[in-house]
Design a protein around this motif. Structure first.
Motif, PDB file in Angstrom:
ATOM      1  N   VAL A  39       0.843  -1.197   0.000  1.00 29.34           N
ATOM      2  CA  VAL A  39       0.000   0.000   0.000  1.00 29.34           C
ATOM      3  C   VAL A  39       0.881   1.252   0.000  1.00 29.34           C
ATOM      4  O   VAL A  39       0.622   2.201  -0.736  1.00 29.34           O
ATOM      5  CB  VAL A  39      -0.983  -0.009   1.185  1.00 29.34           C
ATOM      6  CG1 VAL A  39      -1.731   1.311   1.303  1.00 29.34           C
ATOM      7  CG2 VAL A  39      -1.982  -1.161   1.027  1.00 29.34           C
ATOM      8  N   ARG A  40       1.948   1.242   0.784  1.00 24.72           N
ATOM      9  CA  ARG A  40       2.864   2.394   0.813  1.00 24.72           C
ATOM     10  C   ARG A  40       3.478   2.638  -0.566  1.00 24.72           C
ATOM     11  O   ARG A  40       3.589   3.769  -1.014  1.00 24.72           O
ATOM     12  CB  ARG A  40       3.978   2.163   1.827  1.00 24.72           C
ATOM     13  CG  ARG A  40       3.538   2.317   3.240  1.00 24.72           C
ATOM     14  CD  ARG A  40       4.671   2.126   4.240  1.00 24.72           C
ATOM     15  NE  ARG A  40       4.135   2.133   5.576  1.00 24.72           N
ATOM     16  CZ  ARG A  40       3.727   3.223   6.218  1.00 24.72           C
ATOM     17  NH1 ARG A  40       3.803   4.395   5.631  1.00 24.72           N
ATOM     18  NH2 ARG A  40       3.234   3.148   7.423  1.00 24.72           N
ATOM     19  N   ASP A  41       3.869   1.555  -1.245  1.00 25.45           N
ATOM     20  CA  ASP A  41       4.533   1.685  -2.543  1.00 25.45           C
ATOM     21  C   ASP A  41       3.581   2.015  -3.684  1.00 25.45           C
ATOM     22  O   ASP A  41       3.935   2.742  -4.603  1.00 25.45           O
ATOM     23  CB  ASP A  41       5.283   0.391  -2.891  1.00 25.45           C
ATOM     24  CG  ASP A  41       6.476   0.147  -1.995  1.00 25.45           C
ATOM     25  OD1 ASP A  41       6.926   1.094  -1.305  1.00 25.45           O
ATOM     26  OD2 ASP A  41       6.965  -0.991  -1.972  1.00 25.45           O
ATOM     27  N   ASN A  42       2.374   1.470  -3.655  1.00 22.32           N
ATOM     28  CA  ASN A  42       1.468   1.573  -4.805  1.00 22.32           C
ATOM     29  C   ASN A  42       0.296   2.527  -4.624  1.00 22.32           C
ATOM     30  O   ASN A  42      -0.351   2.874  -5.610  1.00 22.32           O
ATOM     31  CB  ASN A  42       0.926   0.194  -5.170  1.00 22.32           C
ATOM     32  CG  ASN A  42       2.011  -0.732  -5.632  1.00 22.32           C
ATOM     33  OD1 ASN A  42       2.801  -0.390  -6.495  1.00 22.32           O
ATOM     34  ND2 ASN A  42       2.067  -1.919  -5.043  1.00 22.32           N
ATOM     35  N   VAL A  43       0.008   2.901  -3.397  1.00 26.17           N
ATOM     36  CA  VAL A  43      -1.148   3.777  -3.151  1.00 26.17           C
ATOM     37  C   VAL A  43      -0.649   5.055  -2.472  1.00 26.17           C
ATOM     38  O   VAL A  43      -0.405   6.051  -3.128  1.00 26.17           O
ATOM     39  CB  VAL A  43      -2.229   3.070  -2.304  1.00 26.17           C
ATOM     40  CG1 VAL A  43      -3.452   3.970  -2.131  1.00 26.17           C
ATOM     41  CG2 VAL A  43      -2.633   1.742  -2.931  1.00 26.17           C
ATOM     42  N   ASP A  44      -0.484   4.993  -1.149  1.00 30.69           N
ATOM     43  CA  ASP A  44      -0.023   6.160  -0.391  1.00 30.69           C
ATOM     44  C   ASP A  44       0.294   5.698   1.026  1.00 30.69           C
ATOM     45  O   ASP A  44      -0.508   4.991   1.645  1.00 30.69           O
ATOM     46  CB  ASP A  44      -1.121   7.219  -0.362  1.00 30.69           C
ATOM     47  CG  ASP A  44      -0.633   8.546   0.199  1.00 30.69           C
ATOM     48  OD1 ASP A  44      -0.175   8.553   1.364  1.00 30.69           O
ATOM     49  OD2 ASP A  44      -0.705   9.551  -0.505  1.00 30.69           O
TER      50      ASP A  44
END
Length: 100
Positions: A39-44
């Motif tokens: 989620v950190r890498d692909n979303v926010d």
């Protein structure tokens, strides 16, 4: 090498929450950490912790939380990997039309 302080914290947190006998302990935590990273890498990064919280909330409401957590982790991981992907090559991870 495992971080002793981290292990101590997670053991204390599981005990405080009455989860010390949870069979999925380390495996579930590893899956949650992977989801957090996706989620950190692909979303926010600002929604990573909330996403993992939602995973736990949904799994805790099921008849078999360990199985549900695994299933929900896979679904959310697929969603994170495809989030904001080029629509020509992205596949919806939870396409209701593909369900039987």
């Amino acid at each position: 090498m495992p971080d002793t302080r981290t292990d101590e914290w997670l053991t204390a947190a599981r005990t405080e929450l009455g989860l010390e006998d949870a069979a999925e302990g380390a495996q579930g935590l590893d899956a949650a950490a992977e989801l957090d990273a996706l989620v950190r890498d692909n979303v926010d990064g600002s929604v990573a912790a909330s996403t993992v919280f939602l995973l736990g909330l949904a799994a805790g409401r099921s008849a078999d939380p360990a199985v549900a957590a695994h299933d929900f982790t896979e679904k959310l991981s697929a969603l994170a990997r495809s989030f904001d992907a080029d629509t020509d090559r992205a596949e919806a991870p939870n396409d209701q039309a593909r369900r039987a």
